[in-house]
Motif scaffolding. Sequence first.
Motif, PDB file in Angstrom:
ATOM      1  N   ASN A 148       0.817  -1.204   0.000  1.00  0.00           N
ATOM      2  CA  ASN A 148       0.000   0.000   0.000  1.00  0.00           C
ATOM      3  C   ASN A 148       0.854   1.259   0.000  1.00  0.00           C
ATOM      4  O   ASN A 148       0.553   2.241  -0.680  1.00  0.00           O
ATOM      5  CB  ASN A 148      -0.922   0.005   1.217  1.00  0.00           C
ATOM      6  CG  ASN A 148      -2.020  -1.033   1.098  1.00  0.00           C
ATOM      7  OD1 ASN A 148      -2.342  -1.479  -0.002  1.00  0.00           O
ATOM      8  ND2 ASN A 148      -2.596  -1.425   2.217  1.00  0.00           N
ATOM      9  N   SER A 192       0.888   3.986  -2.990  1.00  0.00           N
ATOM     10  CA  SER A 192       0.531   5.361  -2.666  1.00  0.00           C
ATOM     11  C   SER A 192       1.579   6.320  -3.186  1.00  0.00           C
ATOM     12  O   SER A 192       1.267   7.361  -3.775  1.00  0.00           O
ATOM     13  CB  SER A 192       0.376   5.519  -1.144  1.00  0.00           C
ATOM     14  OG  SER A 192       0.079   6.862  -0.818  1.00  0.00           O
ATOM     15  N   ASP A 204      -7.740   0.894  -0.599  1.00  0.00           N
ATOM     16  CA  ASP A 204      -8.605   1.827   0.103  1.00  0.00           C
ATOM     17  C   ASP A 204      -7.851   3.093   0.525  1.00  0.00           C
ATOM     18  O   ASP A 204      -8.354   4.210   0.403  1.00  0.00           O
ATOM     19  CB  ASP A 204      -9.198   1.137   1.333  1.00  0.00           C
ATOM     20  CG  ASP A 204     -10.621   1.590   1.624  1.00  0.00           C
ATOM     21  OD1 ASP A 204     -11.225   2.246   0.759  1.00  0.00           O
ATOM     22  OD2 ASP A 204     -11.130   1.281   2.709  1.00  0.00           O
ATOM     23  N   THR A 205      -6.630   2.930   1.002  1.00  0.00           N
ATOM     24  CA  THR A 205      -5.855   4.079   1.470  1.00  0.00           C
ATOM     25  C   THR A 205      -5.494   5.005   0.311  1.00  0.00           C
ATOM     26  O   THR A 205      -5.633   6.235   0.407  1.00  0.00           O
ATOM     27  CB  THR A 205      -4.575   3.607   2.179  1.00  0.00           C
ATOM     28  OG1 THR A 205      -4.922   2.760   3.271  1.00  0.00           O
ATOM     29  CG2 THR A 205      -3.778   4.801   2.696  1.00  0.00           C
ATOM     30  N   PHE A 236      -8.607   6.815  -0.963  1.00  0.00           N
ATOM     31  CA  PHE A 236      -8.958   7.889  -0.021  1.00  0.00           C
ATOM     32  C   PHE A 236      -8.106   9.124  -0.289  1.00  0.00           C
ATOM     33  O   PHE A 236      -8.611  10.254  -0.329  1.00  0.00           O
ATOM     34  CB  PHE A 236      -8.747   7.401   1.411  1.00  0.00           C
ATOM     35  CG  PHE A 236      -9.046   8.436   2.456  1.00  0.00           C
ATOM     36  CD1 PHE A 236     -10.302   8.504   3.041  1.00  0.00           C
ATOM     37  CD2 PHE A 236      -8.076   9.342   2.854  1.00  0.00           C
ATOM     38  CE1 PHE A 236     -10.582   9.470   4.014  1.00  0.00           C
ATOM     39  CE2 PHE A 236      -8.339  10.305   3.815  1.00  0.00           C
ATOM     40  CZ  PHE A 236      -9.598  10.366   4.395  1.00  0.00           C
ATOM     41  N   GLU A 237      -6.819   8.925  -0.486  1.00  0.00           N
ATOM     42  CA  GLU A 237      -5.898  10.042  -0.709  1.00  0.00           C
ATOM     43  C   GLU A 237      -6.251  10.803  -1.985  1.00  0.00           C
ATOM     44  O   GLU A 237      -6.235  12.035  -2.007  1.00  0.00           O
ATOM     45  CB  GLU A 237      -4.463   9.501  -0.794  1.00  0.00           C
ATOM     46  CG  GLU A 237      -3.394  10.573  -0.845  1.00  0.00           C
ATOM     47  CD  GLU A 237      -1.988  10.002  -0.809  1.00  0.00           C
ATOM     48  OE1 GLU A 237      -1.037  10.766  -1.052  1.00  0.00           O
ATOM     49  OE2 GLU A 237      -1.838   8.794  -0.544  1.00  0.00           O
ATOM     50  N   GLU A 261      -9.750  12.637  -1.586  1.00  0.00           N
ATOM     51  CA  GLU A 261      -9.628  13.752  -0.650  1.00  0.00           C
ATOM     52  C   GLU A 261      -9.205  15.031  -1.359  1.00  0.00           C
ATOM     53  O   GLU A 261      -9.594  16.129  -0.970  1.00  0.00           O
ATOM     54  CB  GLU A 261      -8.633  13.409   0.451  1.00  0.00           C
ATOM     55  CG  GLU A 261      -8.659  14.358   1.630  1.00  0.00           C
ATOM     56  CD  GLU A 261      -7.761  13.900   2.748  1.00  0.00           C
ATOM     57  OE1 GLU A 261      -8.120  14.091   3.920  1.00  0.00           O
ATOM     58  OE2 GLU A 261      -6.680  13.328   2.452  1.00  0.00           O
ATOM     59  N   CYS A 289     -11.244  -0.807  -3.309  1.00  0.00           N
ATOM     60  CA  CYS A 289     -11.716   0.240  -2.400  1.00  0.00           C
ATOM     61  C   CYS A 289     -12.823  -0.270  -1.479  1.00  0.00           C
ATOM     62  O   CYS A 289     -13.622  -1.122  -1.866  1.00  0.00           O
ATOM     63  CB  CYS A 289     -12.253   1.422  -3.201  1.00  0.00           C
ATOM     64  SG  CYS A 289     -11.071   2.080  -4.377  1.00  0.00           S
ATOM     65  N   LEU A 301     -12.979   3.277   3.623  1.00  0.00           N
ATOM     66  CA  LEU A 301     -12.310   4.581   3.608  1.00  0.00           C
ATOM     67  C   LEU A 301     -12.775   5.419   2.420  1.00  0.00           C
ATOM     68  O   LEU A 301     -13.020   6.623   2.555  1.00  0.00           O
ATOM     69  CB  LEU A 301     -10.794   4.409   3.569  1.00  0.00           C
ATOM     70  CG  LEU A 301     -10.129   3.838   4.816  1.00  0.00           C
ATOM     71  CD1 LEU A 301      -8.616   3.726   4.611  1.00  0.00           C
ATOM     72  CD2 LEU A 301     -10.421   4.717   6.024  1.00  0.00           C
TER      73      LEU A 301
END
Length: 237
Positions: A81, A85, A113-114, A117-118, A121, A139, A142
């Motif tokens: 992850n 990212s 999911d992380t 989310f980023e 956002e 996903c 989050l």
Amino acid sequence: GVQLVASHICSCVRLRLRNVGCGKEGVRALLQKKHFLAELDLGSNPIGKFGVYDLCTAIQSEIRWVSLNISYLEGLSGTSNAEMSANLATPIKSCLSNSGLRDLDCSGNGLGDTGAFEVVEAIRDRDTFERLAMNNSGCGILLATVLKDVLAVRPGRALRVLELRGNALNDDCMRVFAKGLALSTSLEILILAENLITCPGVKSLAEGLKLQRRLEGDRSSVIELDLSGNALGIEAA
């Protein structure tokens, strides 16, 4: 071949180059003509993390560039992850925060999911953003949580199309997501096919849709909903 295409770009274009073997050198050739690009589709190409970074950096200086498709890319190194990212979510977030991009498809790249989310956002405080596609991205809750906030923002910030096919969105996710849907003044197309939604999740969605339609004034509401491939059962239907 991509470099040859790039050399002949001399006016504003919408360019589709899916699955043509374009690598980072091809990306760099295209970006030499970045001031002519309005839409670019480089899905299913081996552009790697450096190609993603170069694209996301270039878009930030081009006002007319409004659409980017980097779905199902090849050559993205790193499987954790944190690595995903850094390789994908971080440059996309920077791009969305500092550009006029209004249409993004980053499906099928294992954002998780992380990472999702980023990315999402970054559009929460955007004045306009019309279409987001994150199909087959792993996903879950989050993403549902941050989308709730994005959908509930004031009318001028319009997310019109949301594509989330083939993720891990379950009934708990729908319960959270529906709270934002109920306040959305823009969402018209919602793709939730092939997730983990069952009857309780559909009930949450139905309540959100009902409340969305009751909003006063000149508002949009969902006119296309895709729940194909979910285990809904007779009661949900």
